[in-house]
Scaffold this motif. Structure first.
Motif, short mmCIF file in Angstrom:
data_model
loop_
_atom_site.label_atom_id
_atom_site.label_comp_id
_atom_site.label_asym_id
_atom_site.label_seq_id
_atom_site.Cartn_x
_atom_site.Cartn_y
_atom_site.Cartn_z
N ASP A 1 -35.96 17.23 -20.89
CA ASP A 1 -35.77 16.71 -22.25
C ASP A 1 -36.69 17.42 -23.24
OD1 ASP A 1 -33.85 14.96 -21.37
OD2 ASP A 1 -35.23 13.26 -21.16
N ASP A 2 -37.90 17.73 -22.77
CA ASP A 2 -38.84 18.44 -23.64
C ASP A 2 -38.34 19.84 -23.97
OD1 ASP A 2 -40.62 16.29 -23.66
OD2 ASP A 2 -41.63 16.97 -21.84
N TRP A 3 -37.81 20.53 -22.97
CA TRP A 3 -37.30 21.88 -23.22
C TRP A 3 -36.09 21.84 -24.15
CZ3 TRP A 3 -40.45 25.56 -22.50
CH2 TRP A 3 -41.36 25.56 -21.45
N GLU A 4 -35.27 20.81 -24.00
CA GLU A 4 -34.14 20.67 -24.92
C GLU A 4 -34.62 20.41 -26.35
OE1 GLU A 4 -31.48 17.69 -23.57
OE2 GLU A 4 -30.87 18.79 -21.75
N GLU A 5 -35.72 19.66 -26.46
CA GLU A 5 -36.28 19.41 -27.79
C GLU A 5 -36.81 20.69 -28.40
OE1 GLU A 5 -39.74 16.62 -29.89
OE2 GLU A 5 -39.11 16.23 -27.82
N ILE A 6 -37.40 21.55 -27.58
CA ILE A 6 -37.87 22.84 -28.07
C ILE A 6 -36.70 23.68 -28.57
CG2 ILE A 6 -38.92 25.03 -27.37
CD1 ILE A 6 -40.75 23.43 -25.52
N GLU A 7 -35.62 23.69 -27.79
CA GLU A 7 -34.43 24.44 -28.20
C GLU A 7 -33.87 23.92 -29.53
OE1 GLU A 7 -31.62 24.26 -25.06
OE2 GLU A 7 -32.63 25.75 -23.82
N GLU A 8 -33.79 22.60 -29.66
CA GLU A 8 -33.26 22.01 -30.88
C GLU A 8 -34.13 22.35 -32.09
OE1 GLU A 8 -33.02 17.88 -30.06
OE2 GLU A 8 -31.31 18.05 -28.68
N THR A 9 -35.45 22.37 -31.89
CA THR A 9 -36.37 22.70 -32.98
C THR A 9 -36.16 24.14 -33.45
OG1 THR A 9 -38.03 21.15 -32.12
CG2 THR A 9 -38.79 22.83 -33.68
N LEU A 10 -35.99 25.05 -32.49
CA LEU A 10 -35.78 26.45 -32.84
C LEU A 10 -34.43 26.66 -33.51
CD1 LEU A 10 -37.22 28.10 -29.60
CD2 LEU A 10 -38.19 28.28 -31.90
N LEU A 11 -33.40 26.02 -32.99
CA LEU A 11 -32.07 26.16 -33.60
C LEU A 11 -32.03 25.57 -35.00
CD1 LEU A 11 -29.80 25.32 -30.52
CD2 LEU A 11 -30.13 27.55 -31.60
N ASP B 1 -32.99 27.86 -37.77
CA ASP B 1 -32.12 29.02 -37.98
C ASP B 1 -32.56 30.24 -37.17
OD1 ASP B 1 -30.04 28.12 -39.45
OD2 ASP B 1 -30.85 28.68 -41.40
N VAL B 2 -33.23 30.02 -36.04
CA VAL B 2 -33.66 31.15 -35.23
C VAL B 2 -32.46 31.83 -34.57
CG1 VAL B 2 -35.00 31.82 -33.20
CG2 VAL B 2 -35.96 30.22 -34.86
N GLY B 3 -31.44 31.06 -34.26
CA GLY B 3 -30.26 31.63 -33.60
C GLY B 3 -30.28 31.39 -32.11
N VAL B 4 -29.08 31.39 -31.51
CA VAL B 4 -28.95 31.06 -30.09
C VAL B 4 -29.62 32.09 -29.20
CG1 VAL B 4 -27.31 30.67 -28.21
CG2 VAL B 4 -26.81 29.80 -30.50
N ALA B 5 -29.38 33.38 -29.45
CA ALA B 5 -29.92 34.42 -28.59
C ALA B 5 -31.44 34.42 -28.60
CB ALA B 5 -29.39 35.78 -29.03
N ALA B 6 -32.03 34.36 -29.79
CA ALA B 6 -33.50 34.36 -29.88
C ALA B 6 -34.09 33.09 -29.30
CB ALA B 6 -33.93 34.53 -31.33
N THR B 7 -33.42 31.94 -29.51
CA THR B 7 -33.91 30.68 -28.95
C THR B 7 -33.94 30.75 -27.43
OG1 THR B 7 -33.13 29.37 -30.82
CG2 THR B 7 -33.41 28.22 -28.73
N THR B 8 -32.88 31.26 -26.83
CA THR B 8 -32.83 31.40 -25.37
C THR B 8 -33.95 32.29 -24.87
OG1 THR B 8 -30.43 31.12 -25.42
CG2 THR B 8 -31.38 32.10 -23.44
#
Length: 408
Positions: A137-147, A150-157
């Protein structure tokens, strides 16, 4: 009766001459002879007033030489009129030109503004990373924060994967260590190795030519004015071309920016041919041997193919005088994905060499820098961080990442 008519004629001639002198004194724009038909004009900044001790001597005569009268018996006939003594010539009040600071280190000085407006990204990530044990859940929260930034999917991954590999280190890291780690990872996706130098220097005896393009409302004309200040601060001689002839007052706005730093502006009549004005600006820059000519092109909708074709025409016409060394695309950072779509269309019309992101101090998400670069392959070279005249800064990945993360 004849004497009355002669007297009236003399008075009319004197009146017309006086009016002409007054109009000529107040004029700030000189029309170029070669373009009198098309309406292109060269606007010169008002020069500073000379010191009082350099003014014309009080004994100046009508000849304007400022020399005392010397007797010339062989040249003066008995019927010659006496010399007319004129009052001392008063210099026209001049502008006090601004002296912008050099561009080096400007982003570091403006970093606090970026941190104030974008620190939610840094605070959100640091809060999650500081937890003792990171769950899915924490990693998903990090992904949501980056997205959300406007960081973008590729850079977030890419960022999340790199942080996952260091998850064991994160569990024992201090707040300062977490911040440094996050700054390092963000810097890595910002493209620190990209060439962000501006093609503004003279080359083979001709000035560097910069075309500034973009849609209306992105801050294009303001960016041209601020770029002129950046170049003047770095010791360059600059000439501006007001080729946005369709937007009311665009040329006046650009002229004002130029006058503040003592830069010439070539402009045309409202509704005139933008390519003609751009051509004249570059021609004038070549003749004046300036370092850089910056041309403000007409704003256009990226959905109108005819307008985009015209932009290509401007570039072709300009290159008859000197090669275009830089094409800067101005994007409003608050537009998000729409800005990326605009950029794709502009790159089809002209070869864009760099991006200028404006309004990053507002509601924009700082991650748009990463997204633009990764999706377009074009480096962000300048960013606007405010409404002040010196708020345009060369992009520096490390300083930008530190501003996004903020302080611990």
């Amino acid at each position: 009766m004849e004497f009355v008519l002669i007297a009236i004629a003399i008075l009319l001639v004197a009146l017309i001459t006086g009016v002409s002198l007054l109009v000529g004194r107040g004029r700030r724009t000189t029309r170029l002879d070669d373009d009198a038909v098309s309406g292109t004009t060269l606007t010169r900044p008002r020069p500073p007033a000379p010191p009082a001790d350099e003014r014309r001597p009080t004994g100046a005569t009508a000849s304007g030489l400022g020399l005392p009268d010397v007797a010339q018996p062989d040249a003066v006939s008995p019927d010659a009129p006496p010399a007319v003594e004129l009052p001392p010539a008063e210099p026209e009040p001049g502008l006090v030109f601004d002296t912008p600071l050099p561009s080096a280190g400007r982003l570091v000085r403006l970093r606090s503004r970026l941190a104030r407006s974008q620190s939610s990204l840094g605070r959100g990530l640091l809060t999650v990373l500081a937890r003792e044990k990171l769950t899915e859940d924490d990693w998903e929260e990090i992904e949501e924060t980056l997205l959300a930034a406007d960081v973008g999917v590729a850079a977030t991954t890419q960022i999340v994967e790199r942080l996952r590999t260091q998850s064991m280190v994160l569990a024992t890291a201090s707040g300062a260590d977490l911040r440094e780690l996050l700054v390092r990872e963000l810097t890595a996706v910002l493209g620190p190795d990209l060439d962000r130098s501006l093609g503004t220097a003279r080359h083979e005896g001709r000035p560097g030519v910069v075309l500034v393009v973009g849609v209306n409302g992105a801050g294009k004309t303001t960016t041209v004015g601020k770029l002129a200040r950046v170049l003047v601060g770095d010791g360059r001689s600059v000439l501006l071309g007001a080729a946005d002839t369709f937007r009311a007052a665009a040329a006046d706005q650009l002229e004002t920016w130029g006058e503040r730093v003592g830069v010439l502006t070539v402009r045309g009549r409202e509704g005139g041919d933008p390519a003609a004005v751009a051509f004249e600006a570059v021609r004038t820059g070549v003749e004046a041997e300036v370092d850089t000519v910056v041309v403000d092109t007409a704003g256009r909708l990226h959905t109108k193919s005819g307008l985009m074709d015209e932009l290509g025409k401007v570039k072709r016409v300009v290159e008859k005088q000197a090669p275009v060394t830089e094409v800067l695309l101005v994007l409003d950072a608050t537009t998000g994905q729409n800005g990326v779509v605009q950029a794709r269309v502009f790159t089809e019309a002209v070869t864009v060499t760099g991006v200028v992101l404006t309004k990053l101090d507002g509601t924009a998400k700082g991650g748009i820098v990463v997204r633009v670069q990764q999706e377009l392959g074009i480096p962000v070279k300048l960013i606007g961080l405010g409404e002040g005249p010196d708020d345009l800064a060369p992009f520096e990945p490390r300083a930008f990442a530190e501003g996004l993360v903020g302080e611990v």
